[in-house]
Design a protein around this motif. Structure first.
Motif, mmCIF file in Angstrom:
data_model
loop_
_atom_site.group_PDB
_atom_site.id
_atom_site.type_symbol
_atom_site.label_atom_id
_atom_site.label_comp_id
_atom_site.label_asym_id
_atom_site.label_seq_id
_atom_site.Cartn_x
_atom_site.Cartn_y
_atom_site.Cartn_z
ATOM 1 N N UNK A 1 0.830 -1.206 0.000
ATOM 2 C CA UNK A 1 0.000 0.000 0.000
ATOM 3 C C UNK A 1 0.865 1.257 0.000
ATOM 4 N N UNK A 2 2.039 1.178 0.610
ATOM 5 C CA UNK A 2 2.907 2.353 0.694
ATOM 6 C C UNK A 2 3.338 2.856 -0.688
ATOM 7 N N UNK B 1 -2.075 19.931 -0.014
ATOM 8 C CA UNK B 1 -2.877 18.748 -0.339
ATOM 9 C C UNK B 1 -2.076 17.483 -0.059
ATOM 10 N N UNK B 2 -0.784 17.499 -0.398
ATOM 11 C CA UNK B 2 0.067 16.342 -0.091
ATOM 12 C C UNK B 2 0.049 16.037 1.403
ATOM 13 N N UNK B 3 0.224 17.067 2.208
ATOM 14 C CA UNK B 3 0.253 16.894 3.669
ATOM 15 C C UNK B 3 -1.066 16.322 4.177
ATOM 16 N N UNK B 4 -2.171 16.901 3.703
ATOM 17 C CA UNK B 4 -3.493 16.429 4.130
ATOM 18 C C UNK B 4 -3.729 14.983 3.691
ATOM 19 N N UNK B 5 -3.301 14.652 2.497
ATOM 20 C CA UNK B 5 -3.454 13.286 1.994
ATOM 21 C C UNK B 5 -2.728 12.298 2.906
ATOM 22 N N UNK B 6 -1.472 12.592 3.229
ATOM 23 C CA UNK B 6 -0.713 11.686 4.106
ATOM 24 C C UNK B 6 -1.355 11.578 5.481
ATOM 25 N N UNK B 7 -1.830 12.687 6.016
ATOM 26 C CA UNK B 7 -2.507 12.656 7.318
ATOM 27 C C UNK B 7 -3.722 11.737 7.270
ATOM 28 N N UNK C 1 -2.726 8.203 7.163
ATOM 29 C CA UNK C 1 -2.064 7.739 8.373
ATOM 30 C C UNK C 1 -0.588 7.444 8.205
ATOM 31 N N UNK C 2 0.047 8.107 7.237
ATOM 32 C CA UNK C 2 1.474 7.898 6.984
ATOM 33 C C UNK C 2 2.219 9.227 7.042
ATOM 34 N N UNK C 3 3.549 9.124 7.096
ATOM 35 C CA UNK C 3 4.413 10.303 7.061
ATOM 36 C C UNK C 3 5.288 10.228 5.814
ATOM 37 N N UNK D 1 9.200 7.484 1.852
ATOM 38 C CA UNK D 1 10.416 7.946 1.182
ATOM 39 C C UNK D 1 11.092 6.878 0.307
ATOM 40 N N UNK D 2 11.234 5.632 0.772
ATOM 41 C CA UNK D 2 11.867 4.629 -0.100
ATOM 42 C C UNK D 2 11.092 4.424 -1.407
#
Length: 76
Positions: free
Chosen positions: A25-26, A42-48, A51-53, A58-59
């Motif tokens: 899923x990542x 929007x990127x920040x809100x999407x990750x929130x 439930x990911x950071x 990053x990988x």
């Protein structure tokens, strides 16, 4: 995991079916994050909401950026 979001009319929109495959899923989360790069809020809100950071994905972002470079070289 389905990759959908609401448009400005509150209608569900499928936003990524190009790379449908089995996997973590990542990777899907990272791909959507990448596609939303035009707006960091929007990127920040999407990750929130997911439930990911950024550290979690990053990988996968590294892989997506390398693949994207190859995709773009085929276009030009």
């Amino acid at each position: 995991m389905e990759n959908v979001m609401l448009d400005q009319n509150n209608q569900w929109v499928l936003i990524d079916m190009m790379n449908v495959c089995k996997g973590t899923e990542l990777y899907d989360v990272a791909r959507i994050y990448f596609l939303l790069s035009y707006d960091s809020n929007i990127q920040r809100k999407y990750l929130e909401k997911m439930g990911y950071s950024v550290e979690d994905i990053m990988p996968y972002l590294d892989v997506i950026l390398r693949v994207r470079e190859n995709e773009m070289s085929c276009i030009y």
